[in-house]
Design a protein around this motif. Structure first.
Motif, PDB file in Angstrom:
ATOM      1  N   GLN A 117      56.143 -27.810-152.084  1.00 46.64           N
ATOM      2  CA  GLN A 117      55.933 -27.327-150.559  1.00 46.64           C
ATOM      3  C   GLN A 117      55.704 -26.034-150.690  1.00 46.64           C
ATOM      4  O   GLN A 117      54.889 -25.276-150.072  1.00 46.64           O
ATOM      5  N   ALA A 118      56.717 -25.540-151.270  1.00 48.03           N
ATOM      6  CA  ALA A 118      56.737 -23.925-151.461  1.00 48.03           C
ATOM      7  C   ALA A 118      55.398 -23.368-151.982  1.00 48.03           C
ATOM      8  O   ALA A 118      55.084 -22.371-151.463  1.00 48.03           O
ATOM      9  N   PHE A 119      55.006 -23.880-152.964  1.00 49.53           N
ATOM     10  CA  PHE A 119      53.694 -23.517-153.552  1.00 49.53           C
ATOM     11  C   PHE A 119      52.704 -23.594-152.640  1.00 49.53           C
ATOM     12  O   PHE A 119      51.929 -22.560-152.465  1.00 49.53           O
ATOM     13  N   GLY A 120      52.358 -24.846-152.043  1.00 43.44           N
ATOM     14  CA  GLY A 120      51.462 -24.834-151.048  1.00 43.44           C
ATOM     15  C   GLY A 120      51.393 -23.699-150.128  1.00 43.44           C
ATOM     16  O   GLY A 120      50.757 -23.281-149.466  1.00 43.44           O
ATOM     17  N   PRO A 125      49.759 -20.126-146.143  1.00 44.99           N
ATOM     18  CA  PRO A 125      50.994 -19.976-145.269  1.00 44.99           C
ATOM     19  C   PRO A 125      50.729 -21.032-143.964  1.00 44.99           C
ATOM     20  O   PRO A 125      49.761 -20.529-143.416  1.00 44.99           O
ATOM     21  N   LYS A 126      51.619 -21.626-143.996  1.00 44.16           N
ATOM     22  CA  LYS A 126      51.525 -22.541-142.634  1.00 44.16           C
ATOM     23  C   LYS A 126      51.383 -21.831-141.231  1.00 44.16           C
ATOM     24  O   LYS A 126      50.828 -22.176-140.527  1.00 44.16           O
ATOM     25  N   THR A 127      52.280 -20.797-141.279  1.00 43.29           N
ATOM     26  CA  THR A 127      52.384 -19.927-139.943  1.00 43.29           C
ATOM     27  C   THR A 127      50.842 -19.319-139.701  1.00 43.29           C
ATOM     28  O   THR A 127      50.706 -19.069-138.546  1.00 43.29           O
ATOM     29  N   ASP A 128      50.031 -19.270-140.687  1.00 37.16           N
ATOM     30  CA  ASP A 128      48.652 -18.490-140.460  1.00 37.16           C
ATOM     31  C   ASP A 128      47.732 -19.778-139.578  1.00 37.16           C
ATOM     32  O   ASP A 128      46.727 -19.627-139.058  1.00 37.16           O
ATOM     33  N   TRP A 129      48.232 -20.978-139.792  1.00 34.13           N
ATOM     34  CA  TRP A 129      47.378 -22.019-139.172  1.00 34.13           C
ATOM     35  C   TRP A 129      48.172 -23.124-138.035  1.00 34.13           C
ATOM     36  O   TRP A 129      47.374 -23.736-137.304  1.00 34.13           O
ATOM     37  N   ASP A 135      50.592 -29.642-137.950  1.00 31.18           N
ATOM     38  CA  ASP A 135      51.139 -29.598-139.266  1.00 31.18           C
ATOM     39  C   ASP A 135      50.189 -29.334-140.402  1.00 31.18           C
ATOM     40  O   ASP A 135      49.861 -30.346-141.043  1.00 31.18           O
ATOM     41  N   PRO A 136      49.848 -28.280-140.501  1.00 26.09           N
ATOM     42  CA  PRO A 136      48.692 -27.720-141.618  1.00 26.09           C
ATOM     43  C   PRO A 136      49.415 -27.921-143.033  1.00 26.09           C
ATOM     44  O   PRO A 136      50.557 -27.613-143.041  1.00 26.09           O
ATOM     45  N   LYS A 137      48.731 -28.379-143.812  1.00 25.45           N
ATOM     46  CA  LYS A 137      49.066 -28.626-145.262  1.00 25.45           C
ATOM     47  C   LYS A 137      48.133 -27.975-146.007  1.00 25.45           C
ATOM     48  O   LYS A 137      46.992 -28.065-145.937  1.00 25.45           O
ATOM     49  N   PHE A 138      48.767 -27.477-147.015  1.00 25.30           N
ATOM     50  CA  PHE A 138      47.668 -26.944-148.242  1.00 25.30           C
ATOM     51  C   PHE A 138      47.051 -28.253-148.948  1.00 25.30           C
ATOM     52  O   PHE A 138      47.514 -29.136-149.091  1.00 25.30           O
ATOM     53  N   ASN A 139      45.732 -27.718-149.202  1.00 19.55           N
ATOM     54  CA  ASN A 139      45.054 -28.762-149.643  1.00 19.55           C
ATOM     55  C   ASN A 139      44.127 -28.182-151.242  1.00 19.55           C
ATOM     56  O   ASN A 139      44.656 -28.690-152.319  1.00 19.55           O
ATOM     57  N   THR A 140      43.412 -27.586-151.044  1.00 22.57           N
ATOM     58  CA  THR A 140      42.680 -27.032-152.230  1.00 22.57           C
ATOM     59  C   THR A 140      42.445 -25.359-151.871  1.00 22.57           C
ATOM     60  O   THR A 140      41.950 -25.083-150.771  1.00 22.57           O
TER      61      THR A 140
END
Lengths: 220, 193
Positions: A117-120, A125-129, A135-140
């Motif tokens: 989670q920390a890497f994503g 950064p979630k705060t940007d989205w 609930d934005p999550k890193f994808n690619t």
């Protein structure tokens, strides 16, 4: 000790015009590019006009009418892989080609799910989205850099969560040489020249990029 | 990306994608296949086995070929995909070397480190370390690659040493024929003179 990839593969891809049915294990053995034993033990997946694909002990060959790929998942065979592709395009030196990629793929394992989670969050950064997505999550992550040498092309990097290693990251480096544009092609004799002189540099560059990416996370 | 019904969706982070209804993707993990129009030439479709060593399984076929071959053979190939990367070699040291001289039981070689910390050195290597099909290649000047590390396979980890002699075509038969005919032409010129 620095984190080690759990899976890594290297491939050389050439885009051009090919006749897939040439690329059979027996052709490679007849030209002494692989051993007879390897050719006899090869698993032929398909040999047909639009595609030829087989696995030898350390090697996968996959050829369609517009794309040649040689790949290995075993590091001791990276240089033999290069030599094989040099040899193929020395033998088929008049084949029309337009691009080549030296590609490295890696799967690394995170220390734990929290590290995943920390890497994503580090890459996106979630705060940007959070103000525009729920609930934005890193994808690619795709990052493209210009070639640092005299060739056209680019260095393309992709990072995402691994589907093979859980929890893990998948990193792809595509060291792309654009040899011709639009409908133009060049003769394949350029492939041995590039691989002969730029292979080590491409591989080292890929490793450096991967080290950079994994330094952003907590990996095993 | 592929939707849960096994067919390609129309959008994804990679760009816009085409639905290929003739391909039955039900048997595959939905995250691992990507169906898209080829980016660099028209009328082609990319089937990409995402991320699990992705490019290894990427296949580009034109539409008619796709319908003709992909449903059976290529999907079978994709099913076997994992088997191929089940064995991984973790390299501890890797050298490139060349043969200096060949003895009855060993050959002497100069080796240069490609990976790992090691200075250039000379080594005596037992011939029995070399695969039978490489015997004919063991000659002074021959180049080889030598890796020491761990082989992780389905049955566990074991320490391995792999030596592979270089098979490299730098001159084609055509080059040799051309050189031969040029030599003949030169010889006849000298003879005439």
């Amino acid at each position: 000790m620095s984190p080690q990839p759990k899976i890594q593969t290297t491939s050389i891809v050439v885009v051009g015009n090919f006749t897939p049915t040439i690329f059979q294990p027996s052709w490679f053995a007849a030209n002494d590019l692989i051993t007879k034993q390897e050719a006899e033990a090869a698993t032929v997946e398909i040999i047909a006009p639009p595609i030829a694909q087989f696995d030898a002990e350390w090697l996968r060959i996959s050829v369609t009418q517009d794309r040649f790929m040689a790949q290995t998942a075993q590091e001791p065979y990276y240089e033999p892989l290069r030599d094989l592709v040099i040899s193929v395009f020395t033998l088929l030196n008049h084949t029309p080609v337009k691009a080549m990629g030296i590609n490295q793929n890696f799967h690394y394992q995170f220390k734990d799910s929290a590290a995943e989670q920390a890497f994503g969050n580090r890459l996106a950064p979630k705060t940007d989205w959070e103000d525009v997505l729920t609930d934005p999550k890193f994808n690619t992550l795709f990052v493209r850099g210009e070639r640092p040498d005299e060739f056209n092309g680019y260095i393309f990097t992709r990072a995402e969560f691994s589907t093979k290693i859980r929890p893990g990251a998948f990193i792809e480096i595509n060291d792309h040489y654009q040899l011709a544009f639009d409908t133009e092609t060049v003769e394949a004799e350029i492939i041995p020249d590039i691989l002969g002189s730029h292979w080590a540099e491409s591989m080292a560059r890929g490793r450096k990029i991967v080290e950079k990416i994994i330094s952003l996370g907590d990996f095993k | 990306m592929i939707s849960s019904d096994g067919l390609a969706n129309s959008t994804d982070v990679h760009g816009s994608f085409e639905t290929v209804k003739s391909v039955n993707l039900q048997d595959f993990p939905v995250r691992e296949l990507l169906v898209s129009p080829n980016q660099d030439s028209a009328n082609q479709t990319v089937i990409e086995h995402l991320n699990g060593g992705s490019q290894m399984f990427e296949t580009r076929l034109n539409q008619t070929s796709l319908q003709q071959y992909l449903e059976v053979e290529q999907l079978d190939t994709l099913k076997k995909a994992d088997r191929w990367i089940n064995t991984q070699f973790r390299t501890l040291q890797k050298w490139e070397g060349y043969v200096i001289e060949v003895g009855a039981e060993t050959f002497r070689a100069k080796v240069v480190a490609l990976l790992g910390e090691s200075s250039d050195m000379e080594a005596d290597i037992y011939l029995e370390e070399i695969g039978e099909e490489d015997y004919a290649l063991i000659k002074p000047g021959a180049v080889f690659y030598w890796s020491i590390g761990y082989l992780d396979g389905p049955s566990g980890r074991r320490r391995e040493s792999i030596i592979r002699f270089r098979r490299l075509k730098t001159v084609t038969k055509r080059d040799l024929q051309q050189a031969e005919s040029e030599a003949k032409a030169l010889r006849s010129l000298f003879n005439e003179g």
